[in-house]
Design a protein around this motif. Structure first.
Motif, PDB file in Angstrom:
ATOM      1  N   ARG A  22     -98.266   1.905  16.644  1.00  0.00           N
ATOM      2  CA  ARG A  22     -98.801   3.039  16.118  1.00  0.00           C
ATOM      3  C   ARG A  22    -100.381   3.217  16.061  1.00  0.00           C
ATOM      4  NH1 ARG A  22     -97.919   4.680   9.900  1.00  0.00           N
ATOM      5  NH2 ARG A  22     -99.865   4.847   9.497  1.00  0.00           N
ATOM      6  N   ASN A  23    -101.067   2.394  15.708  1.00  0.00           N
ATOM      7  CA  ASN A  23    -102.612   2.416  15.626  1.00  0.00           C
ATOM      8  C   ASN A  23    -103.226   2.268  16.976  1.00  0.00           C
ATOM      9  OD1 ASN A  23    -102.078   2.711  12.851  1.00  0.00           O
ATOM     10  ND2 ASN A  23    -102.236   0.723  12.354  1.00  0.00           N
ATOM     11  N   ASN A  24    -102.705   1.774  17.845  1.00  0.00           N
ATOM     12  CA  ASN A  24    -103.356   1.510  19.238  1.00  0.00           C
ATOM     13  C   ASN A  24    -102.762   2.581  20.264  1.00  0.00           C
ATOM     14  OD1 ASN A  24    -104.806  -0.602  18.253  1.00  0.00           O
ATOM     15  ND2 ASN A  24    -102.979  -2.016  18.760  1.00  0.00           N
ATOM     16  N   THR A  25    -101.540   2.793  20.549  1.00  0.00           N
ATOM     17  CA  THR A  25    -100.920   3.804  21.411  1.00  0.00           C
ATOM     18  C   THR A  25     -99.984   4.657  20.720  1.00  0.00           C
ATOM     19  OG1 THR A  25    -101.440   2.248  23.177  1.00  0.00           O
ATOM     20  CG2 THR A  25     -99.797   3.788  23.691  1.00  0.00           C
ATOM     21  N   ASN A  26    -100.178   5.880  21.163  1.00  0.00           N
ATOM     22  CA  ASN A  26     -99.026   6.865  20.494  1.00  0.00           C
ATOM     23  C   ASN A  26     -98.526   7.703  21.496  1.00  0.00           C
ATOM     24  OD1 ASN A  26     -99.371   6.573  17.495  1.00  0.00           O
ATOM     25  ND2 ASN A  26    -101.317   6.912  17.886  1.00  0.00           N
ATOM     26  N   LEU A  27     -97.211   7.714  21.787  1.00  0.00           N
ATOM     27  CA  LEU A  27     -96.711   8.610  22.825  1.00  0.00           C
ATOM     28  C   LEU A  27     -96.305  10.065  22.108  1.00  0.00           C
ATOM     29  CD1 LEU A  27     -94.655   5.763  24.427  1.00  0.00           C
ATOM     30  CD2 LEU A  27     -96.702   7.120  25.476  1.00  0.00           C
TER      31      LEU A  27
END
Length: 137
Positions: A22-27
């Motif tokens: 959640r903190n690095n990549t969000n789709l």
């Protein structure tokens, strides 16, 4: 063909999303507002600092247009990149929420289904837009 491509891209991103932190990549999958139909979009945002993210997005919308007293079904596909500022830290918002705003820059293609006498097919060159959003984790 466009609907098949959209379904394939959506399925690939939905499958990819299960492994993301959640903190690095969000789709993202969502809908928007437009005077040219309701855009449906899929995208990914990548954290590049405490409060900033960069991302990629694909959008699709469909609408009906009156052109020279004839009605045409139109579609618009957009391919864009975005930059967002996330307000959680400065507004002291709980980490279960993500509140953001930013700009996007992309390329949009308008088309009508198989109408040879229709002069409305074109591409935008570069398109600029803005977004405001929130999500709950």
């Amino acid at each position: 063909m466009k609907k098949v491509l959209f379904i394939i891209v959506f399925a690939m991103i939905a499958t990819f999303s299960f492994g993301q932190a959640r903190n690095n990549t969000n789709l993202n999958v969502g809908v928007g507002f437009s005077s040219w139909g309701v855009p449906v979009y899929i995208g990914a945002d990548f954290g590049v600092g405490n409060d900033f993210s960069l991302g990629l997005e694909f959008s699709y919308r469909n609408y009906r247009e009156n052109w020279s007293n004839n009605y045409y079904n139109r579609s618009i596909m957009g391919f864009s990149g975005n930059a967002n500022y996330h307000f959680n830290r400065i507004l002291q918002i709980p980490s279960k929420w993500d509140v953001y705003a930013g700009l996007n820059l992309g390329f949009y293609v308008w088309s009508a289904n198989n109408h040879h006498d229709y002069d409305g097919n074109n591409a935008s060159g570069i398109g600029l837009g803005g977004q405001i959003g929130a999500r709950y984790f």
